[in-house]
Design an enzyme around this catalytic site. Structure first.
Site, PDB file in Angstrom:
ATOM      1  N   GLU A  82       0.826  -1.203   0.000  1.00 54.39           N
ATOM      2  CA  GLU A  82       0.000   0.000   0.000  1.00 54.39           C
ATOM      3  C   GLU A  82       0.855   1.245   0.000  1.00 54.39           C
ATOM      4  O   GLU A  82       0.537   2.238  -0.666  1.00 54.39           O
ATOM      5  CB  GLU A  82      -0.916   0.000   1.225  1.00 54.39           C
ATOM      6  CG  GLU A  82      -1.887   1.185   1.295  1.00 54.39           C
ATOM      7  CD  GLU A  82      -1.297   2.455   1.911  1.00 54.39           C
ATOM      8  OE1 GLU A  82      -1.904   3.533   1.742  1.00 54.39           O
ATOM      9  OE2 GLU A  82      -0.228   2.390   2.544  1.00 54.39           O
ATOM     10  N   GLU A  83       1.939   1.225   0.773  1.00 59.26           N
ATOM     11  CA  GLU A  83       2.748   2.426   0.949  1.00 59.26           C
ATOM     12  C   GLU A  83       3.384   2.899  -0.345  1.00 59.26           C
ATOM     13  O   GLU A  83       3.770   4.064  -0.467  1.00 59.26           O
ATOM     14  CB  GLU A  83       3.831   2.189   2.009  1.00 59.26           C
ATOM     15  CG  GLU A  83       3.304   1.907   3.404  1.00 59.26           C
ATOM     16  CD  GLU A  83       2.623   3.097   4.050  1.00 59.26           C
ATOM     17  OE1 GLU A  83       2.509   4.150   3.400  1.00 59.26           O
ATOM     18  OE2 GLU A  83       2.192   2.971   5.206  1.00 59.26           O
TER      19      GLU A  83
END
Length: 472
Positions: free
Chosen positions: A336-337
Site C-alpha cells: 500500500e505504501e
C-alpha cells in the site's frame, strides 16, 4: 498511507427514500426506506453482542495482543523485504488456525527499494548532524555524497520565483503543515520540482502534525523528462532552524549521503480470508487494512492496527456463530505504501465481479478512539449507513462523515462501489506516521477494542441486510 481532507455531513436527506421506490432489487419485493429502517433496527441485539464481546467480554484486547505478537516478532515490513513476506506467511497460518473460510494468498508483483546508509550534515555555519529518512523510491548519492549550498524555501511558488538561485544547490523545503492531503504534495513532488530548477538534491520538512525531532518518511514520485535527484525528509526542527538562518542571510552548506537503491520488482501476496455468505455467497462486503509498512518503527499504527481490527471483525462474528447473507471478505493488502500496488492488482483481477461488491472498507488512519464512520456513496446508501451507525449508540459513536476512502479501496470507490473508513484522531496519527515512533507504545488496547467493535457491527449488518447498498 495517502489521505484526503474530510468534511462533516450534518444532515442526510431522506425524502427521496420514502417515495415507495425500490432501494435495490435482489430477487426480493420492492421495499421502502421505512421498512429498511425497521430491518436495521432489528440488529440491535446482535450489535450489542458484538460490542459486549469486543469491549467487555472474552475477546477484549485480542486484536492488540495479536498485533503486538506480530510486530514484536517481525518488525517493520517494507515492500519487497523478507520481513513483509515473513509477516504474510504468519498471517496466512493465523487465519487458517482461526477457522476462517477460503484462506488463500493472491500473488502480485511489488516494488523493492532499500534506503541503505544515509546521513546529512550541516557543515556551515556550524557542524550539525541532522536526522533524516530517505524517501521511498529515491535514488542515492555518489559514494562521496553531495556537498552544496542550501536554498531554503517555504512553498513551490517561492521555489519558482527563485528558480535561478536553485541550480547546483540542495533545496530545503520548510512548508507549513496545513493538513496531510495538502502538505504531502511537498514530499511527493518536492524532488521533481527542485530538479526542474536545476537542484542537486532536496530535503523536505517532515509532513507531521507534531515533532520531537522525528523525521517522517513516505513515497515520492519522479516524472519523465526530469533528472532524478536524491531526496529525504528532515525534522520539523531542522527545517525551521535552517529557514531562520537563511532569513538572516547566513550561508548554509550541507553534505548529503544516501545509499538508496531500487531493485527489480519482488513477488508478494495479498492475504485473503472469508466468512462465506449463507444466502448470497457471490456478493461481497470487503473489510481490509494493509500489512506492509515503512522500514522504521514497527508499523503498528500504520497499518498494523487497521489490518488487525479487520481480522478481529471476522473473528468476532465467527465467535458469535453468525453467518451473514453475503460473504465477508478480509483482505490484508501488500505494498500500500508504494501507492496501493497490491490492491490495484486485486482490483484488476476481481473487477469483473464489481456488481457483487456491496461495500468496501479500509481502516488506514489509526485505530484510536473513532468518532464515526467516513462514507462515500449515494444519498440512499448514506441514509442506510446512518441507520446502521445508530446501532453503535452504546459506544456513542454514531456519526457518518463524508469521504470514506483508502488508498487500497479507492479503485472500487471511483468505479461506483460504496466505501467506508474509520474517522479517527488525525493529529495523533500524523504525529507518529511513517516514523521511528510508530510502535506498539502508540497503541491502546481499549481503543482498539472499540474500533474493532465498530468495524464488526458495520461489516456484519451491511453483509446481512436483504439488499445490497444502492449506488448512484
Amino acid at each position: 498511507m495517502k489521505f484526503l481532507f474530510f468534511t462533516f455531513v450534518g444532515a442526510v436527506h431522506l425524502l427521496s427514500l420514502g417515495s415507495g421506490k425500490a432501494i435495490y432489487k435482489n430477487g426480493s419485493p420492492q421495499r421502502i426506506f421505512e421498512e429498511m429502517k425497521e430491518e436495521i433496527a432489528s440488529y440491535g441485539d446482535i450489535a450489542k453482542a458484538i460490542i459486549n464481546r469486543a469491549v467487555y467480554g472474552e475477546s477484549q484486547n485480542r486484536s492488540y495482543e495479536r498485533l503486538a505478537l506480530l510486530v514484536d516478532t517481525v518488525g517493520p515490513r517494507l515492500s519487497g523485504s523478507e520481513n513483509l513476506e515473513k509477516a504474510i506467511r504468519i498471517m496466512y497460518q493465523n487465519l487458517q488456525e482461526n477457522g476462517l473460510d477460503n484462506v488463500h494468498l493472491e500473488p502480485v508483483k511489488i516494488p523493492h527499494w532499500e534506503r541503505g546508509e544515509e546521513s546529512a550534515v550541516m557543515l556551515e555555519p556550524r557542524i550539525h548532524k541532522m536526522s533524516i529518512l530517505g524517501l521511498g523510491s529515491s535514488v542515492g548519492t555518489p559514494p562521496e555524497g553531495i556537498t552544496a549550498e542550501a536554498l531554503v524555501v517555504t512553498s513551490f511558488d517561492e521555489l519558482q520565483r527563485r528558480a535561478p538561485e536553485a541550480s547546483g544547490k540542495i533545496v530545503v523545503y520548510n512548508q507549513p503543515y496545513v493538513n496531510y492531503s495538502r502538505t504531502v504534495q511537498y514530499r511527493i513532488l518536492g524532488a521533481f520540482e527542485a530538479a526542474k530548477a536545476g537542484a542537486l538534491a532536496s530535503l523536505i520538512r517532515s509532513v507531521a502534525s507534531f515533532s520531537i525531532y522525528s523525521p517522517h518518511t513516505g513515497i515520492q514520485e519522479y516524472q519523465e523528462g526530469v533528472p532524478k535527484i536524491p531526496t529525504a525528509c528532515i525534522t520539523v526542527e531542522d527545517a525551521e532552524m535552517m529557514s531562520r538562518m537563511a532569513s538572516r542571510g547566513i550561508k548554509i552548506i550541507i553534505q548529503l549521503k544516501m545509499g538508496a537503491k531500487t531493485y527489480p520488482d519482488a513477488d508478494s501476496f495479498n492475504t485473503v480470508a472469508e466468512i462465506t455468505g449463507r444466502k448470497y455467497p457471490e456478493q461481497v462486503v470487503l473489510v481490509s487494512g494493509h500489512l506492509d509498512s515503512w522500514d522504521v518503527g514497527q508499523g503498528a499504527m500504520d497499518d498494523g492496527g487497521g489490518a488487525f481490527i479487520s481480522w478481529e471483525a471476522l473473528s468476532l462474528i465467527k465467535d458469535l456463530g453468525l453467518q451473514p447473507k453475503r460473504t465477508l471478505r478480509l483482505v490484508l493488502w501488500t505494498a500500500e505504501e508504494q501507492g496501493g500496488i497490491g490492491a490495484f492488482q486485486y482490483y484488476q483481477l476481481h473487477k469483473v465481479n464489481i456488481s457483487n461488491y456491496s461495500l468496501v472498507m479500509e481502516s488506514d488512519s489509526g485505530t484510536f478512539l473513532p468518532t464515526g464512520l467516513q462514507f462515500t456513496g449515494s444519498e440512499k446508501a448514506r441514509a442506510i449507513m446512518k441507520e446502521v451507525m445508530s446501532l453503535l449508540q452504546p459506544l456513542n459513536i454514531t456519526q457518518v462523515f463524508c469521504d470514506g476512502e483508502g488508498t487500497d479501496i479507492n479503485f472500487w470507490i471511483q468505479a461506483g462501489v460504496p466505501g467506508a473508513s474509520l474517522r479517527d484522531d488525525l493529529y495523533k496519527y500524523f504525529s507518529f506516521h511513517h516514523s521511528h515512533g510508530d510502535t506498539m507504545t502508540v497503541m491502546d488496547p481499549k481503543q482498539m477494542n472499540v474500533a474493532a467493535a465498530v468495524w464488526a457491527v458495520v461489516a456484519y449488518v451491511i453483509a446481512d441486510i436483504e439488499e445490497m447498498l444502492p449506488r448512484s
